[in-house]
Design an enzyme around this catalytic site. Structure first.
Site, short mmCIF file in Angstrom:
data_model
loop_
_atom_site.label_atom_id
_atom_site.label_comp_id
_atom_site.label_asym_id
_atom_site.label_seq_id
_atom_site.Cartn_x
_atom_site.Cartn_y
_atom_site.Cartn_z
N CYS A 1 0.83 -1.21 0.00
CA CYS A 1 0.00 0.00 0.00
C CYS A 1 0.86 1.26 0.00
O CYS A 1 0.57 2.24 -0.67
CB CYS A 1 -0.91 0.02 1.23
N ASP A 46 -2.09 -4.12 8.08
CA ASP A 46 -3.00 -5.15 8.58
C ASP A 46 -2.80 -6.48 7.86
O ASP A 46 -2.96 -7.55 8.43
CB ASP A 46 -4.45 -4.69 8.42
N CYS A 58 -3.12 2.93 3.68
CA CYS A 58 -3.30 1.69 4.43
C CYS A 58 -4.34 1.95 5.50
O CYS A 58 -4.61 3.10 5.84
CB CYS A 58 -1.98 1.19 5.01
N ASP A 59 -4.90 0.90 6.06
CA ASP A 59 -6.13 1.00 6.84
C ASP A 59 -6.12 2.10 7.91
O ASP A 59 -7.08 2.85 8.03
CB ASP A 59 -6.43 -0.33 7.52
N CYS A 91 -5.64 -2.63 -0.70
CA CYS A 91 -6.52 -3.74 -1.07
C CYS A 91 -7.52 -3.33 -2.15
O CYS A 91 -8.03 -2.21 -2.15
CB CYS A 91 -7.27 -4.25 0.15
N GLU A 136 -8.35 -7.37 14.69
CA GLU A 136 -9.36 -7.79 13.74
C GLU A 136 -9.23 -9.30 13.49
O GLU A 136 -8.12 -9.85 13.49
CB GLU A 136 -9.26 -7.00 12.43
N SER A 172 -11.84 -7.15 9.56
CA SER A 172 -11.30 -6.51 8.38
C SER A 172 -12.45 -6.04 7.51
O SER A 172 -13.56 -6.59 7.55
CB SER A 172 -10.44 -7.51 7.60
#
Length: 583
Positions: A55, A87, A128-129, A200, A450, A476
């Site tokens: 990412c 993640d 990224c997350d 993702c 998660e 997630s």
């Protein structure tokens, strides 16, 4: 832009102007700046570039183009970096304890640099997350002219003439456990799934938050779906830099002009309409907290309930973010929501234009990836907040793609994720099981891990709707199936999840929005009186020192965003105050 809002002195003036700041100017010249550069407003350009994940690996290029945009717009860009936790690489082991914690560190680290150096604006580049919400929290907290850029989604790979991405790998792993595939095929999928840089590929947490950046007005409309490897992302980054400089000069719109109760509701509506990540129930309230708006899981749930699901995006559909980009991106979704009366059109975009005007030229729904608002997939959004005696303050399930509306089964209780994962990997499962994973909340985890490894394996093994999972941890954005998470209060803080025993009957009703432990109240009171709180082995060292210790001492409940400070922080413009004193 609001031209009636008077331009205050630049914040950076207090750091670089006047005789006593000659030493500071010497340092700035040592950085390669000339007098013109020093005179211009200073804009921080922060990215999470690095080799922590695919990412983040191309963010330096995006940040560099954004810097050129700032410079062309009359500003002097000042580059710095922040952390990122992947993640994808920390799932299924103790590293996941630190993922949600990183959101707070990202916001705090940006705040420290910005406040210390007195920069006049902030442009964030993330992919990224947790750096998405962390950067938006920093923007809202600082309330200086600011913008956010998504580094871009990854393109999918192909295997057996079908698109594959990270979720596909996890599901093939589940098939391997059931001997429905072999290790050679699994490895072939793994090699194909992530062919280039980017976050993702589906509507998971990163892309959900990229979309929210557009909805809140932090990002240029249409920017978040451009694939990371597309050259057009370079032009978009330069445009964002130029647009931000207009905001700096006008001092409008500031982040607190953008983040309002109405725009937060718009963000929730976009999540519901796209079947977005359940993690949005943490991140939207956390952003609201920064500006002093009380916006809890209840507020999120109210919008989810009234908003239809109108997309077929993964994980609840077959299409990926690159597909959405080809039909017009996020503006296509927002235009449909606006037409149906599900958005507040008066909310502002990054350039100060009302959302209703900015969406006028957006493409119409294509009818395949994005449905017309009159033909939704479901009447309610793709996520639902449940309540009941097992979750008095709420729990969340992603309903997009679930055909079954009720589930009743027998509890199998695990004190942490690792205990449950052993059972799943051994395929010691039965239809009707309700897997309860507790002590994984913000405090009990610590860090609210998660459960994507468990959820993906269950789905890959074919148990997506025949086995339920309930946890005070989180999921997630790729998770789907009968998975209920974010149970509040968490077990470690006295939540009813701590009272569940093996064999108890648990009922989930999506129509009634209920999560019920079918045990008499008197029996639960007796259990409470004799309860000994679990201390899962292997976790004690996590809170013995270091950042986790500080996190556990300050983190709040999941239904309020799992935040670590009271919010609504005001940062005075010290240069403007000093100028006023001299008048």
């Amino acid at each position: 832009m609001n031209k009636n809002k008077q331009r205050e002195p630049y914040r950076s003036d207090i750091m670089k102007k006047g005789p006593i700041k000659a030493a500071a100017r010497a340092m700035l010249r040592g950085l390669g700046l000339d007098d013109e550069d020093i005179a211009q407003p200073f804009v921080g350009v922060v990215s999470s570039h690095g080799e922590m994940s695919a990412c983040n690996m191309r963010l330096a290029e995006v940040a560099e183009q954004a810097r050129w945009g700032v410079y062309r717009g009359g500003g002097t860009p000042r580059e710095f970096n922040t952390i990122s936790v992947s993640d994808a690489l920390v799932n299924g082991h103790t590293g996941m304890h630190y993922s949600l914690m990183s959101r707070e560190v990202i916001a705090d680290s940006i705040e420290l640099v910005m406040r210390a150096h007195q920069y006049d604006g902030l442009l964030c580049v993330g992919a990224c997350d947790k750096n998405f919400p962390g950067m938006m929290m920093a923007l809202a907290r600082l309330n200086v002219p600011g913008a956010f850029l998504n580094g871009g989604p990854a393109l999918p790979g192909r295997f057996k003439e079908q698109p594959v991405e990270i979720k596909s790998v996890a599901e093939y792993t589940g098939q391997l456990i059931l001997r429905q595939t072999d290790e050679e095929e699994l490895e072939a999928v793994s090699r194909a799934a992530w062919p280039a840089a980017g976050c993702c590929a589906g509507q998971f947490t990163a892309n959900t938050m990229g979309m929210i950046g557009e909805v809140l007005g932090f990002s240029p409309l249409g920017s978040s779906t451009i694939p990371a490897v597309h050259s057009q992302r370079r032009a978009m980054a330069r445009k964002a830099g130029r647009t931000l400089m207009k905001v700096v000069e006008a001092n409008f719109p500031l982040p607190r002009d953008l983040v309002t109760r109405e725009s937060l509701e718009n963000a929730c509506a976009a999540v519901a309409a796209t079947g977005g990540s359940t993690n949005s129930v943490l991140h939207i309230p956390a952003i609201a907290n920064e500006v002093g708006i009380e916006f809890t899981m209840d507020d999120v749930a109210a919008v989810f309930e009234r908003t239809p699901l109108i997309t077929h995006l993964s994980p609840s559909g077959p299409y990926l973010y690159s597909d959405l980009h080809e039909v017009g991106g996020i503006p296509v979704v927002l235009k449909q929501l606006l037409a149906g009366g599900y958005l507040h059109g008066n909310c502002l975009t990054l350039d100060g234009q009302p959302l209703s005007e900015a969406l006028a030229g957006a493409p119409d729904a294509d009818g395949k990836i994005v449905m017309p608002i009159a033909e939704p997939r479901t009447a309610n959004g793709g996520l639902t907040v449940l309540r009941g005696n097992l979750a008095p303050d709420g729990a969340v399930i992603k309903t997009a793609g679930i055909a079954r509306r009720q589930f009743t089964g027998r509890a199998r209780v695990f004190e942490c994720e690792e205990e449950c994962l052993k059972v799943v990997v051994a395929a010691d499962l039965h239809e009707g099981d309700v897997l309860v994973i507790r002590n994984e909340g913000p405090v009990g985890g610590p860090g609210m891990r998660e459960m994507v490894t468990v959820t993906a394996l269950l789905y890959g093994m074919g148990f997506g709707e025949s086995i339920a999972l309930i946890t005070d941890g989180r999921f997630s954005g790729a998770s789907h199936g009968f998975c209920v998470g974010y149970v509040t209060p968490e077990a470690a803080l006295g939540g009813p999840l701590a009272l569940v025993e093996d064999g108890d009957t648990i009922s989930i009703d999506l129509d009634q929005k209920s999560l019920t432990l079918e045990v008499e109240a008197q029996q639960l009171a007796e259990r409470e009186a004799t309860l000994v709180r679990a201390d899962p082995s292997g976790k004690a060292h996590l809170i013995a020192g270091g950042y986790a210790q500080k996190y556990v001492a300050s983190v709040g409940p999941a239904n309020r965003g799992a935040v670590t400070h009271a919010g609504n922080v005001h940062w005075p413009n010290e240069a403007a105050i000093a100028a006023a004193k001299q008048e």
